[in-house]
Enzyme design. Structure first.
Site, PDB file in Angstrom:
ATOM      1  CE  LYS A   1      -3.803   2.040   2.723  1.00 20.75           C
ATOM      2  NZ  LYS A   1      -4.658   1.835   3.904  1.00 20.75           N
TER       3      LYS A   1
ATOM      4  CB  SER B   1      -7.596   3.954   2.909  1.00 19.40           C
ATOM      5  OG  SER B   1      -6.917   3.272   3.946  1.00 19.40           O
TER       6      SER B   1
ATOM      7  CB  SER C   1      -8.453   0.973   5.594  1.00 16.66           C
ATOM      8  OG  SER C   1      -9.029   2.212   5.918  1.00 16.66           O
TER       9      SER C   1
END
EC number: 3.5.1.99
Length: 547
Positions: free
Chosen positions: A119, A194, A218
């Site tokens: 990420k 996210s 997330s």
């Protein structure tokens, strides 16, 4: 005006440069994959991509599958998925060097030769961790985060970084730099956030293992929306050193680092690799708790609590059906299922979760956007955060009879140290009460709904209220994972026409619209255990997966 124009022009120039680097990354990936195919025409990438992680890692370690065959198969597939979904921000070119070095490694870790995705917000040396902010461009990390260091020591090869929403405080996946990421299963749907780039890439088959973060769902939103598995561990089970946060410093709602993969066994393998002496020596704040194989491999029947709704966000018909069907199948498999009732979720959401995260009136969050050209769809929040205290109080009083708590929550944050301490004490008490209710039923684990199916692109920005099913377990700091269990049917779509919600307000009407048109999309359930019991959580997830 001239100074403002010049500043905006400079920002646009930085965005254009970042987009050029993103495009160049895809060009390099295409060149690398094509070069390998031309040199190795007999390699069947499809057969490699079909292998589950445990089998793939065994073949890599015993030498029956060459490292470069696996690496370039995933480079090629990741490129395809990125072209379709816009999930990648950067190709880590040094991964090719690491690949060559891996062949010479004496120690073969559990993830030897496995290409993994990272990420955006997790530091990789020499690369930006932007969080979708222009100001964070051209500020490469000085060193790898602890999680990335441990993965490399275990032989893994981080090869791409993936997209996130601006600030990370969203369950969509869009920012001004890299744009909107799309769901690989239906391009008009969000992949969640996210960790949305991870969800899209792993869900599309372009990565066999991804690493993301979770402060309100997330990891779980992208996994559920893209039809894969993920686990959010207890907040301090894995190191967060070198991991950027959307709201820095707040302790009320626990953030966590965790993996996403196609199946539960892959998540377990990842945690086995991470929960090692490497992790414990690199970050002494992580408790030295190695992976407990005995708990994970146990076959003892479980006592499982369950609920179909939190009475705050009305579940979609598919969500409710997913829990009911899973509950019935678990009972048929010999487990004991007991109803568990949640109460006062509106109070929990807006007094513990919302106020917990923004106890400073949202000022530290707002500061992150200073000098940015986009506010991530949170214009009202920024206006309220900057409003004088008397106006916030007045608006809170006026709005209470007419709207749900989100609005009054936004405008009446805690502000004094005494109030923050009182809030933390109240959250601790809530956690103890929740555990007491859990133990009174003698539960091992909990089966819970997971928001789904994937919402249409743009809807998460309008529906921050819908995080109640996930954010609860960040406030409690319980490990929680998601497993896809069913697909949306025609009957679910028909029943959705009668969806009213518990408040029958604008948010409920908007959520009903966001669910529509999802025939064939995956729906997951959430599996929860008590703090520090990740292995039991995974064991329960495995039971659900195999039903």
């Amino acid at each position: 005006l001239l100074l403002r124009w010049r500043r905006r022009r400079a920002l646009w120039r930085k965005v254009a440069e970042a987009q050029e680097r993103q495009e160049l990354s895809l060009v390099r990936m295409e060149a690398a994959a094509r070069r390998f195919r031309e040199q190795n025409p007999s390699v069947k990438a499809a057969s490699i991509l079909s292998l589950p992680l445990p089998e793939l890692s065994r073949k890599l370690r015993d030498g029956s599958l060459p490292l470069d065959h696996v690496f370039y198969a995933y480079v090629g597939k990741a490129l395809q998925v990125a072209t379709e979904t816009n999930c990648l921000t950067e190709f880590l070119q040094e991964s090719e060097t690491q690949l060559r070095r891996a062949k010479l490694m004496e120690r073969q870790g559990l993830l030897y030769g496995v290409p993994i995705s990272i990420k955006d917000s997790i530091d990789c040396q020499g690369h930006d961790s932007t969080l979708g902010f222009i100001k964070n461009l051209n500020k490469p990390a000085a060193e790898d985060s602890v999680v990335v260091q441990v993965l490399k020591r275990q032989g893994a090869i981080p090869f791409v970084k993936t997209n996130v929403p601006q600030s990370l405080i969203s369950y969509d996946c869009k920012n001004l730099i890299f744009g909107q990421t799309r769901n690989p299963l239906m391009f008009t749907r969000t992949p969640g956030g996210s960790s949305g780039g991870e969800g899209a890439l792993v869900g599309g088959g372009g990565s066999i293992l991804g690493i993301g973060t979770d402060v309100g769902g997330s990891l779980r939103f992208p996994a559920a929306f893209c039809g894969i598995c993920a686990i959010k561990p207890t907040g301090k089970r894995l190191s967060k050193r070198g991991v950027m946060a959307g709201v820095v410093g707040q302790k009320a709602v626990a953030a966590a680092v965790g993996p996403l993969a196609k199946d539960v066994e892959s998540l377990a393998l990842c945690l086995r690799a991470l929960l090692s002496e490497d992790m414990f020596s690199l970050d002494s704040t992580v408790p030295p708790l190695p992976f407990n194989e005995e708990v994970y491999s146990s076959t003892k029947p479980l006592r499982i609590g369950y609920y179909e709704t939190d009475f705050f966000t009305m579940p979609s018909p598919a969500m409710r059906r997913a829990v009911r069907e899973t509950k019935e199948l678990l009972e048929e498999a010999g487990h004991t299922l007991l109803p568990f009732e949640l109460t006062n979720m509106d109070y929990v959401m807006f007094n513990y979760c919302l106020r917990g995260m923004f106890s400073d009136g949202g000022s530290s969050f707002v500061r992150k956007f200073k000098g940015e050209m986009e506010k991530g769809g949170s214009g009202l929040f920024f206006w309220l955060a900057n409003a004088p205290h008397w106006l916030k109080t007045l608006l809170s009083w006026i709005s209470k009879p007419f709207v749900r708590m989100p609005f009054t929550g936004f405008v009446s944050f805690y502000s004094t140290v005494d109030e923050v301490w009182s809030l933390h004490h109240e959250i601790e008490d809530f956690c103890h009460q929740f555990i007491a209710q859990w133990k009174e039923l003698n539960l091992d684990v909990m089966l819970c709904p997971m928001l789904g199916p994937a919402l249409g692109i743009g809807y998460p920005a309008k529906l921050s209220v819908a995080v109640s099913y996930t954010m609860l377990y960040n406030a409690l700091d319980f490990p929680a994972g998601v497993v896809p269990v069913t697909l949306v049917t025609d009957e679910d779509e028909e029943q959705l026409k009668g969806y009213k919600g518990y408040y029958q307000d604008w948010w409920d009407r908007t959520l009903a619209k966001a669910f529509r048109g999802s025939m064939g999309m995956p729906v997951a359930v959430q599996c929860v255990a008590l703090p520090w019991q990740e292995e039991l959580c995974l064991r329960f997830m495995k039971e659900v997966e195999t039903l």
